[in-house]
Scaffold this motif. Structure first.
Motif, PDB file in Angstrom:
ATOM      1  N   TYR A 521       0.834  -1.199   0.000  1.00  0.00           N
ATOM      2  CA  TYR A 521       0.000   0.000   0.000  1.00  0.00           C
ATOM      3  C   TYR A 521       0.866   1.245   0.000  1.00  0.00           C
ATOM      4  N   TYR A 522       0.211   2.373  -0.240  1.00  0.00           N
ATOM      5  CA  TYR A 522       0.867   3.672  -0.284  1.00  0.00           C
ATOM      6  C   TYR A 522       0.094   4.604   0.651  1.00  0.00           C
ATOM      7  N   ILE A 523       0.824   5.345   1.482  1.00  0.00           N
ATOM      8  CA  ILE A 523       0.199   6.309   2.387  1.00  0.00           C
ATOM      9  C   ILE A 523       0.460   7.718   1.861  1.00  0.00           C
ATOM     10  N   ALA A 524      -0.598   8.435   1.538  1.00  0.00           N
ATOM     11  CA  ALA A 524      -0.449   9.825   1.081  1.00  0.00           C
ATOM     12  C   ALA A 524      -0.211  10.736   2.278  1.00  0.00           C
ATOM     13  N   GLU A 525       0.646  11.721   2.103  1.00  0.00           N
ATOM     14  CA  GLU A 525       0.962  12.637   3.209  1.00  0.00           C
ATOM     15  C   GLU A 525      -0.185  13.602   3.476  1.00  0.00           C
ATOM     16  N   ALA A 527      -4.209  15.123   1.814  1.00  0.00           N
ATOM     17  CA  ALA A 527      -5.306  14.925   0.869  1.00  0.00           C
ATOM     18  C   ALA A 527      -5.133  15.884  -0.303  1.00  0.00           C
ATOM     19  N   GLY A 528      -5.625  15.487  -1.463  1.00  0.00           N
ATOM     20  CA  GLY A 528      -5.545  16.338  -2.640  1.00  0.00           C
ATOM     21  C   GLY A 528      -6.918  16.499  -3.255  1.00  0.00           C
ATOM     22  N   LYS A 529      -6.918  16.851  -4.540  1.00  0.00           N
ATOM     23  CA  LYS A 529      -8.183  16.962  -5.262  1.00  0.00           C
ATOM     24  C   LYS A 529      -8.581  15.552  -5.675  1.00  0.00           C
ATOM     25  N   TRP A 530      -9.150  14.851  -4.738  1.00  0.00           N
ATOM     26  CA  TRP A 530      -9.411  13.423  -4.923  1.00  0.00           C
ATOM     27  C   TRP A 530     -10.854  13.158  -5.356  1.00  0.00           C
ATOM     28  N   PRO A 531     -11.054  12.129  -6.194  1.00  0.00           N
ATOM     29  CA  PRO A 531     -12.408  11.724  -6.606  1.00  0.00           C
ATOM     30  C   PRO A 531     -13.052  10.859  -5.517  1.00  0.00           C
ATOM     31  N   LEU A 532     -13.524  11.489  -4.449  1.00  0.00           N
ATOM     32  CA  LEU A 532     -13.956  10.760  -3.253  1.00  0.00           C
ATOM     33  C   LEU A 532     -15.102   9.789  -3.511  1.00  0.00           C
ATOM     34  N   LYS A 533     -15.939  10.078  -4.491  1.00  0.00           N
ATOM     35  CA  LYS A 533     -17.067   9.181  -4.754  1.00  0.00           C
ATOM     36  C   LYS A 533     -16.617   7.811  -5.267  1.00  0.00           C
ATOM     37  N   TRP A 534     -15.376   7.742  -5.706  1.00  0.00           N
ATOM     38  CA  TRP A 534     -14.842   6.468  -6.205  1.00  0.00           C
ATOM     39  C   TRP A 534     -13.907   5.811  -5.193  1.00  0.00           C
ATOM     40  N   TYR A 535     -13.697   6.461  -4.034  1.00  0.00           N
ATOM     41  CA  TYR A 535     -12.684   6.014  -3.091  1.00  0.00           C
ATOM     42  C   TYR A 535     -13.236   5.127  -1.987  1.00  0.00           C
ATOM     43  N   ALA A 536     -12.425   4.156  -1.609  1.00  0.00           N
ATOM     44  CA  ALA A 536     -12.760   3.264  -0.503  1.00  0.00           C
ATOM     45  C   ALA A 536     -12.614   4.006   0.825  1.00  0.00           C
ATOM     46  N   PRO A 537     -13.280   3.534   1.874  1.00  0.00           N
ATOM     47  CA  PRO A 537     -13.215   4.225   3.174  1.00  0.00           C
ATOM     48  C   PRO A 537     -11.797   4.443   3.682  1.00  0.00           C
ATOM     49  N   GLU A 538     -10.907   3.447   3.542  1.00  0.00           N
ATOM     50  CA  GLU A 538      -9.549   3.616   4.068  1.00  0.00           C
ATOM     51  C   GLU A 538      -8.762   4.687   3.319  1.00  0.00           C
ATOM     52  N   CYS A 539      -9.136   4.913   2.056  1.00  0.00           N
ATOM     53  CA  CYS A 539      -8.478   5.984   1.286  1.00  0.00           C
ATOM     54  C   CYS A 539      -8.880   7.350   1.836  1.00  0.00           C
ATOM     55  N   ILE A 540     -10.146   7.474   2.208  1.00  0.00           N
ATOM     56  CA  ILE A 540     -10.663   8.761   2.686  1.00  0.00           C
ATOM     57  C   ILE A 540     -10.224   9.019   4.119  1.00  0.00           C
ATOM     58  N   TYR A 541     -10.318   8.014   4.971  1.00  0.00           N
ATOM     59  CA  TYR A 541     -10.044   8.207   6.394  1.00  0.00           C
ATOM     60  C   TYR A 541      -8.550   8.174   6.720  1.00  0.00           C
ATOM     61  N   ARG A 542      -7.813   7.248   6.083  1.00  0.00           N
ATOM     62  CA  ARG A 542      -6.424   7.039   6.482  1.00  0.00           C
ATOM     63  C   ARG A 542      -5.420   7.349   5.383  1.00  0.00           C
ATOM     64  N   PHE A 543      -5.911   7.846   4.239  1.00  0.00           N
ATOM     65  CA  PHE A 543      -5.039   8.177   3.108  1.00  0.00           C
ATOM     66  C   PHE A 543      -4.229   6.953   2.667  1.00  0.00           C
ATOM     67  N   LYS A 544      -4.779   5.760   2.878  1.00  0.00           N
ATOM     68  CA  LYS A 544      -4.089   4.510   2.573  1.00  0.00           C
ATOM     69  C   LYS A 544      -4.613   3.938   1.258  1.00  0.00           C
ATOM     70  N   PHE A 545      -3.713   3.787   0.291  1.00  0.00           N
ATOM     71  CA  PHE A 545      -4.095   3.331  -1.039  1.00  0.00           C
ATOM     72  C   PHE A 545      -3.416   2.003  -1.359  1.00  0.00           C
ATOM     73  N   SER A 546      -4.207   1.066  -1.847  1.00  0.00           N
ATOM     74  CA  SER A 546      -3.696  -0.244  -2.238  1.00  0.00           C
ATOM     75  C   SER A 546      -4.532  -0.735  -3.406  1.00  0.00           C
ATOM     76  N   SER A 547      -4.181  -1.908  -3.918  1.00  0.00           N
ATOM     77  CA  SER A 547      -4.981  -2.504  -4.994  1.00  0.00           C
ATOM     78  C   SER A 547      -6.395  -2.810  -4.517  1.00  0.00           C
ATOM     79  N   LYS A 548      -6.562  -3.057  -3.202  1.00  0.00           N
ATOM     80  CA  LYS A 548      -7.909  -3.294  -2.677  1.00  0.00           C
ATOM     81  C   LYS A 548      -8.745  -2.004  -2.746  1.00  0.00           C
TER      82      LYS A 548
END
Length: 638
Positions: A521-525, A527-548
């Motif tokens: 996974y990748y941890i973003a430092e 938040a940016g101009k993110w497409p939140l409607k397409w994002y999983a909860p962990e991406c929004i809450y913890r800035f944690k991005f993975s293939s999941k």
């Protein structure tokens, strides 16, 4: 963190089953009742010294990968580290410590059965083979787990199926001379340091190119699993076809091996008899069906064969042979890839697939109409002249204000990332081009019909089956990215481009990240101009991005496609969406969406990332749906 110490050999424990597949582990556990806390330990097929803990809980089987660390320690992801798998298991027999249940009862091997190693050898024979080879290499003083990893790198040179540096035609002739049996094979070295597996299937020889990753040193066929050694690759494909046309069954023995006396072969730590897979050789090891054996489309990739083809990939012939069982039936390629794929792609065959960013001549580039505009800048249609031929292209530019002094421009980063990608369902980068004003432009192949969401809005009568095929293509492209350890971070219908109505490519890698070696996974430092409607909860809450996280986005993309381009969560704001997700609610089933496809979406939207399928599973599910559509078991609403 656990302290270091001597690692106990897993083969001393009856609950260690050796090199068995995930499916075999599940059959064994279910055969003993699958009660809470029932467990076994197995070794991964594609990595030496890497293990998996298979554990029963609530009548399901869960698989925990035991990750190896640089200091020789192993651990379940984010868990305590131990000197070895046995030490880890003893800890979890007494402590829950993150597992669903303590390890209560071992699933032991039956009396008289031994843990599986390689090529039907028992543990003693394998150890003797490794130590004899290690003596020849001068590395015999290494610990067993390091010795095995070291020797495996070169042991293919001493195997009967390895024929050294021979041509494709020579390999074909050798297999044909040995007699056509499905799965008869050999391995050869190609020019440039890569390898190829030649395999007989239905009286025809096919060649699978095997690449070696320059960074990790691992071997793989296109879109396939990665292996530490050729030896492990051959052993794996003797147990599962897993992307090949069939399992490897019997080796075509190299002349150099035939010329070696039995005594000499023993001195190299090799068995006297030519290699056969455990199944072909009649060993008692029970076979279990692969998770993909029942899929109509199998695991045939667009071009898994060597890049010197003298045969087209197998398809349904004009005068078909008697149909094989469902487990091995091959797809009609046009059904998946579309009838105009080859023509649509042909013009780009003259453009080299860049391994590094390539500088193009600005004078050969003509820009025409604007295709799109966004936060990043714009995309313009153009023509690039190459050796007298006009190549249609899409040209991406970055906004001027996005450039930061003394920092590599984002568009350069995107180009460097894209240059490492090569897959039929991912937009190909042609190169970089600098305009006279100094503006950097990313030149890409053109997908003429544009974004999937816009096309569907304008073509409401498009066949649902076509949409399902496109979604399968997207899943296959994402499976490739997952295997390459890339996270896309912006998968959406707007970034799925149509080459034709039956052929799609994933685009826009401006937000993508290449994960570090061994990282999941990748941890973003920030938040940016993110497409939140397409994002999983962990991406929004913890800035944690993975293939999941990308899997969640795939579910939303599939919803957009089955809704013919509608916007997800229409008229809802960020917190409203989060409240809805936390309550267990999800996007409603689109009107023309089959129940089976909506179930795939819901699987992608499981709140806990660990419980979501990976893209390999998503591909399998979508292939199952299309198989049922073909058989009339799923009725589509048009």
């Amino acid at each position: 963190m656990a302290s270091g110490g001597r690692r106990e050999d897993p083969y001393t424990q009856r609950y260690f089953h050796g090199r068995i597949t995930r499916e075999e582990a599940e059959v064994k556990l279910r055969g003993q009742g699958c009660s809470n806390g029932l467990f076994l330990l197995r070794e991964k097929l594609n990595e030496t010294g890497s293990y998996v803990l298979s554990l029963c809980y609530n009548h399901n089987v869960f698989h925990y990968e035991l990750k190896a660390h640089g200091n020789g320690m192993i651990a379940i992801e984010d868990g305590k580290r131990f000197t070895g798998p046995i030490e880890l298991i003893r800890h979890h027999q007494a402590h829950l410590d993150g597992l669903l249940t303590k390890l209560v009862r071992p699933c032991n091997l039956p009396e008289g059965e031994f843990a599986v190693t390689f090529e039907g050898m028992n543990r003693r024979e394998l150890r003797e083979s490794l130590h004899q080879a290690a003596n020849a290499l001068g590395v015999a003083d290494l610990p067993d787990h390091q010795l095995e990893r070291t020797v495996m790198k070169t042991i293919h040179l001493q195997k009967p199926w390895f024929h050294g540096s021979i041509s494709r035609d020579q390999a074909t002739a050798k297999i044909e001379k040995a007699g056509h049996n499905d799965g008869k094979f050999l391995v050869r070295e190609r020019e440039g340091g890569s390898f190829a597996i030649g395999i007989s299937y239905r009286k025809t020889v096919y060649h699978y190119k095997v690449d070696k990753d320059n960074i990790t040193g691992k071997y793989s066929i296109q879109d396939g699993h990665k292996f530490d050694s050729l030896y492990q690759m051959i052993d794996h494909y003797s147990k599962k076809k897993d992307g090949l046309l069939c399992e490897l069954s019997e080796a075509v023995v190299a002349e150099s091996f035939k010329a070696t006396s039995p005594t000499s072969r023993q001195s190299l730590g090799l068995p006297n008899a030519p290699w056969k897979s455990p199944v072909a050789a009649g060993h008692s090891r029970q076979r279990y069906p692969s998770e993909n054996d029942e899929q109509f489309f199998g695991h045939i990739k667009d071009q898994p064969w060597d890049d010197e083809p003298d045969h087209d990939p197998p398809s349904v012939p004009a005068r078909p042979l008697p149909p094989p069982p469902a487990a091995t039936r091959q797809p009609d390629r046009e059904e998946i890839y579309g009838s105009s794929v080859s023509n649509a792609e042909k013009i780009y065959d003259t453009v080299a697939k860049n391994k590094k960013t390539s500088t193009l001549n600005h004078n050969n580039l003509t820009l025409t109409t604007q295709l799109g505009k966004g936060n990043f800048g714009s995309v313009v249609k153009g023509i690039y002249k190459l050796e007298g031929q006009d190549i249609p292209v899409a040209v991406k530019t970055l906004k001027e204000e996005e450039k930061i002094p003394n920092k590599k421009p984002e568009i350069i980063k995107e180009a460097e990332l894209m240059s490492r990608l090569d897959h039929p369902y991912i937009v190909r980068m042609i190169g970089m081009c600098q305009a006279q004003a100094g503006v950097m432009m990313l030149v890409l192949e053109l997908a003429e019909l544009g974004p999937l969401n816009k096309y569907l809005k304008q073509n409401q009568t498009m066949r649902v089956r076509n949409i399902l095929e496109i979604l399968l293509q997207v899943a296959m492209g994402m499976q490739y990215l997952e295997g390459q350890q890339f996270v896309h971070r912006d998968l959406a219908a707007r970034n799925v481009l149509l080459v034709t109505e039956t052929y799609a490519k994933i685009s826009d890698f401006g937000m993508s990240k290449a994960l570090g070696l061994g990282s999941q996974y990748y941890i973003a430092e920030t938040a940016g101009k993110w497409p939140l409607k397409w994002y999983a909860p962990e991406c929004i809450y913890r800035f944690k991005f993975s293939s999941k996280g990308d899997v969640w986005s795939y579910g939303v993309t599939a919803w957009e496609a089955m809704s013919f381009g509608k916007k997800p969560y229409a008229r809802m704001r960020g917190q409203q969406i989060l409240d809805l997700l936390e309550s267990g609610e999800r996007l409603q089933q689109p009107e023309k969406c089959p129940d089976e496809v909506y179930q795939v979406m819901k699987d992608c939207w499981v709140f806990d990332a660990k419980e979501r399928p990976d893209f390999k599973a998503v591909v399998s599910k979508m292939k199952t749906v299309l198989s049922k559509v073909k058989k009339g078991e799923v009725r589509l609403v048009q």
